[in-house]
Structure formats: C-alpha cells, structure tokens
Scaffold this motif. Structure first.
Motif, PDB file in Angstrom:
ATOM      1  N   SER A  78      -2.848   6.796  -9.635  1.00 30.94           N
ATOM      2  CA  SER A  78      -3.316   7.104  -8.284  1.00 30.94           C
ATOM      3  C   SER A  78      -4.434   6.130  -7.925  1.00 30.94           C
ATOM      4  O   SER A  78      -5.318   5.849  -8.736  1.00 30.94           O
ATOM      5  N   GLY A  79      -4.366   5.571  -6.744  1.00 29.29           N
ATOM      6  CA  GLY A  79      -5.342   4.579  -6.316  1.00 29.29           C
ATOM      7  C   GLY A  79      -4.972   3.159  -6.673  1.00 29.29           C
ATOM      8  O   GLY A  79      -5.632   2.222  -6.249  1.00 29.29           O
ATOM      9  N   LEU A  80      -3.932   2.989  -7.474  1.00 31.55           N
ATOM     10  CA  LEU A  80      -3.458   1.650  -7.839  1.00 31.55           C
ATOM     11  C   LEU A  80      -2.261   1.270  -6.973  1.00 31.55           C
ATOM     12  O   LEU A  80      -1.484   2.131  -6.561  1.00 31.55           O
ATOM     13  N   SER A  81      -2.111  -0.006  -6.726  1.00 33.65           N
ATOM     14  CA  SER A  81      -0.893  -0.538  -6.101  1.00 33.65           C
ATOM     15  C   SER A  81      -0.599  -1.852  -6.793  1.00 33.65           C
ATOM     16  O   SER A  81      -1.417  -2.349  -7.569  1.00 33.65           O
ATOM     17  N   GLY A  82       0.560  -2.405  -6.519  1.00 35.33           N
ATOM     18  CA  GLY A  82       0.880  -3.660  -7.170  1.00 35.33           C
ATOM     19  C   GLY A  82       2.160  -4.271  -6.672  1.00 35.33           C
ATOM     20  O   GLY A  82       2.795  -3.774  -5.740  1.00 35.33           O
ATOM     21  N   VAL A  95       8.876  -7.301  -5.703  1.00 34.24           N
ATOM     22  CA  VAL A  95       9.072  -5.849  -5.705  1.00 34.24           C
ATOM     23  C   VAL A  95       7.712  -5.167  -5.529  1.00 34.24           C
ATOM     24  O   VAL A  95       6.855  -5.267  -6.419  1.00 34.24           O
ATOM     25  N   PRO A  96       7.494  -4.491  -4.388  1.00 34.57           N
ATOM     26  CA  PRO A  96       6.259  -3.722  -4.241  1.00 34.57           C
ATOM     27  C   PRO A  96       6.267  -2.542  -5.210  1.00 34.57           C
ATOM     28  O   PRO A  96       7.298  -1.908  -5.421  1.00 34.57           O
ATOM     29  N   LEU A  97       5.120  -2.271  -5.826  1.00 36.19           N
ATOM     30  CA  LEU A  97       5.006  -1.184  -6.793  1.00 36.19           C
ATOM     31  C   LEU A  97       4.003  -0.154  -6.274  1.00 36.19           C
ATOM     32  O   LEU A  97       2.897  -0.512  -5.857  1.00 36.19           O
ATOM     33  N   LYS A  98       4.407   1.108  -6.329  1.00 36.84           N
ATOM     34  CA  LYS A  98       3.551   2.202  -5.865  1.00 36.84           C
ATOM     35  C   LYS A  98       3.370   3.212  -6.986  1.00 36.84           C
ATOM     36  O   LYS A  98       4.219   3.334  -7.871  1.00 36.84           O
ATOM     37  N   ALA A  99       2.270   3.954  -6.914  1.00 37.40           N
ATOM     38  CA  ALA A  99       1.994   5.001  -7.904  1.00 37.40           C
ATOM     39  C   ALA A  99       3.187   5.945  -7.978  1.00 37.40           C
ATOM     40  O   ALA A  99       3.728   6.375  -6.965  1.00 37.40           O
ATOM     41  N   ASP A 100       3.599   6.244  -9.218  1.00 36.38           N
ATOM     42  CA  ASP A 100       4.789   7.067  -9.445  1.00 36.38           C
ATOM     43  C   ASP A 100       4.587   7.888 -10.716  1.00 36.38           C
ATOM     44  O   ASP A 100       5.220   7.634 -11.735  1.00 36.38           O
ATOM     45  N   GLY A 101       3.667   8.819 -10.659  1.00 35.87           N
ATOM     46  CA  GLY A 101       3.435   9.645 -11.836  1.00 35.87           C
ATOM     47  C   GLY A 101       2.178   9.242 -12.571  1.00 35.87           C
ATOM     48  O   GLY A 101       1.343   8.496 -12.071  1.00 35.87           O
ATOM     49  N   ASP A 102       2.069   9.755 -13.761  1.00 35.77           N
ATOM     50  CA  ASP A 102       0.879   9.659 -14.602  1.00 35.77           C
ATOM     51  C   ASP A 102       0.216   8.273 -14.595  1.00 35.77           C
ATOM     52  O   ASP A 102      -0.769   8.047 -13.923  1.00 35.77           O
ATOM     53  N   GLY A 107       8.993   0.621  -8.445  1.00 27.95           N
ATOM     54  CA  GLY A 107       9.661   0.116  -7.259  1.00 27.95           C
ATOM     55  C   GLY A 107      11.054  -0.320  -7.654  1.00 27.95           C
ATOM     56  O   GLY A 107      11.488  -0.137  -8.795  1.00 27.95           O
ATOM     57  N   SER A 108      11.758  -0.908  -6.710  1.00 23.83           N
ATOM     58  CA  SER A 108      13.081  -1.453  -7.031  1.00 23.83           C
ATOM     59  C   SER A 108      13.312  -2.703  -6.198  1.00 23.83           C
ATOM     60  O   SER A 108      12.718  -2.885  -5.132  1.00 23.83           O
ATOM     61  N   GLY A 109      14.170  -3.555  -6.731  1.00 20.89           N
ATOM     62  CA  GLY A 109      14.490  -4.803  -6.057  1.00 20.89           C
ATOM     63  C   GLY A 109      15.843  -5.312  -6.514  1.00 20.89           C
ATOM     64  O   GLY A 109      16.370  -4.893  -7.536  1.00 20.89           O
ATOM     65  N   ARG A 110      16.374  -6.229  -5.756  1.00 20.60           N
ATOM     66  CA  ARG A 110      17.701  -6.787  -6.030  1.00 20.60           C
ATOM     67  C   ARG A 110      17.558  -7.965  -7.003  1.00 20.60           C
ATOM     68  O   ARG A 110      17.127  -9.055  -6.622  1.00 20.60           O
ATOM     69  N   TYR A 111      17.929  -7.699  -8.264  1.00 15.62           N
ATOM     70  CA  TYR A 111      17.872  -8.752  -9.278  1.00 15.62           C
ATOM     71  C   TYR A 111      18.927  -8.498 -10.350  1.00 15.62           C
ATOM     72  O   TYR A 111      19.405  -7.387 -10.511  1.00 15.62           O
ATOM     73  N   ALA A 112      19.265  -9.572 -11.056  1.00 16.31           N
ATOM     74  CA  ALA A 112      20.153  -9.484 -12.218  1.00 16.31           C
ATOM     75  C   ALA A 112      19.296  -9.600 -13.476  1.00 16.31           C
ATOM     76  O   ALA A 112      18.188 -10.138 -13.439  1.00 16.31           O
ATOM     77  N   SER A 113      19.798  -9.119 -14.576  1.00 11.72           N
ATOM     78  CA  SER A 113      19.078  -9.174 -15.858  1.00 11.72           C
ATOM     79  C   SER A 113      19.285 -10.540 -16.499  1.00 11.72           C
ATOM     80  O   SER A 113      20.085 -10.700 -17.411  1.00 11.72           O
TER      81      SER A 113
END
Length: 143
Positions: A78-82, A95-102, A107-113
């Motif tokens: 909480s309070g972090l972004s990335g 890929v924007p990253l948002k707080a998601d739990g502990d 986030g998610s984005g269109r990429y291949a491994s």
C-alpha cells in the motif's frame, strides 16, 4: 603530520564510498526467491520479479513484483506504485504495477516468454523512485 592525517582521512573516505557503491551496484540480492522469480537489491528494497515462463506467443500475461526489506521481511505494498519495462528482441512493453495484496505489486502486459528478456523495474513511494534490472528467464539466475 598533516600529510599523514590527510592521507588517513582520504583513505577512510574512499573505503566508505566503495562500500556504499558496492551495496547499490550489487547485481543480485543474497535473498533467495520466495515466489519463483528473480531477486535484485535496490537502495531500500529487495525486489522479486515474477513473469510468465511458458508463453510462447505474445499475449496478455501477468507480471508480479514482491517487495522485501534487506532483512527479507515483507514490505506492505500500500502506498507503492511501479512499472516493469520488459525488453526482448521483438518488443518493448511497459507494464504499470499497482498494489495487489500484502507485499505485491501486479499488472499485466502483452509479452512472450523470451529467454533473452530483460526487465527494468521502477518502484515509487512518495517522490522517491528506485530501479532494478532483471534477466527474469535466464537459467540459474534465480537470485
């Protein structure tokens, strides 16, 4: 006498500066990955980046970033972004990253491994941003 004092002071400063740089420039953290990703250290955090390992085609795939302090304790997200910038020979995806739990940003984005994928991660709290570089799919690069 003055020269000896000056020399001693300069040597002490150079050792202190070397130690400070060694910590920030360390390519890997000593922490083992807790979530199957790769861990890198920043000035304030240990970050574990987890990307999809088995997506042959570029499609919407998850990205997770786990945040720990340097003792391996979870840091509340909480309070972090990335963001995670994923780079491969064929594409660049931010890929924007948002707080998601502990202690997780997600986030998610269109990429291949792509085994040669590189990632640049930014984590922001307030007006302070820290960066880390990853090669998340390189064999033997678990930490």
């Amino acid at each position: 006498m003055l020269n000896r004092t000056l020399l001693t002071g300069l040597l002490a400063l150079s050792f202190a500066a070397g130690n400070a740089l060694a910590h920030g420039d360390a390519p890997h953290s000593a922490m083992k990955p807790a979530n199957g990703g790769q861990v890198q250290a920043t000035g304030s955090y240990q970050l574990e980046l987890v990307v999809r390992k088995d997506s042959a085609d570029a499609k919407d795939n998850p990205v997770a970033l786990y945040v720990f302090d340097h003792d391996g304790n979870k840091v509340a997200s909480s309070g972090l972004s990335g963001s995670a910038t994923l780079l491969s020979a064929k594409e660049k995806v931010v890929v924007p990253l948002k707080a998601d739990g502990d202690n997780r940003l997600a986030g998610s984005g269109r990429y291949a491994s792509d085994p040669a994928m590189k990632a640049i991660v930014a984590v922001t709290v307030g007006d302070k941003t820290e960066h880390a570089r990853f090669t998340p799919l390189q064999p033997g690069d678990g930490h």
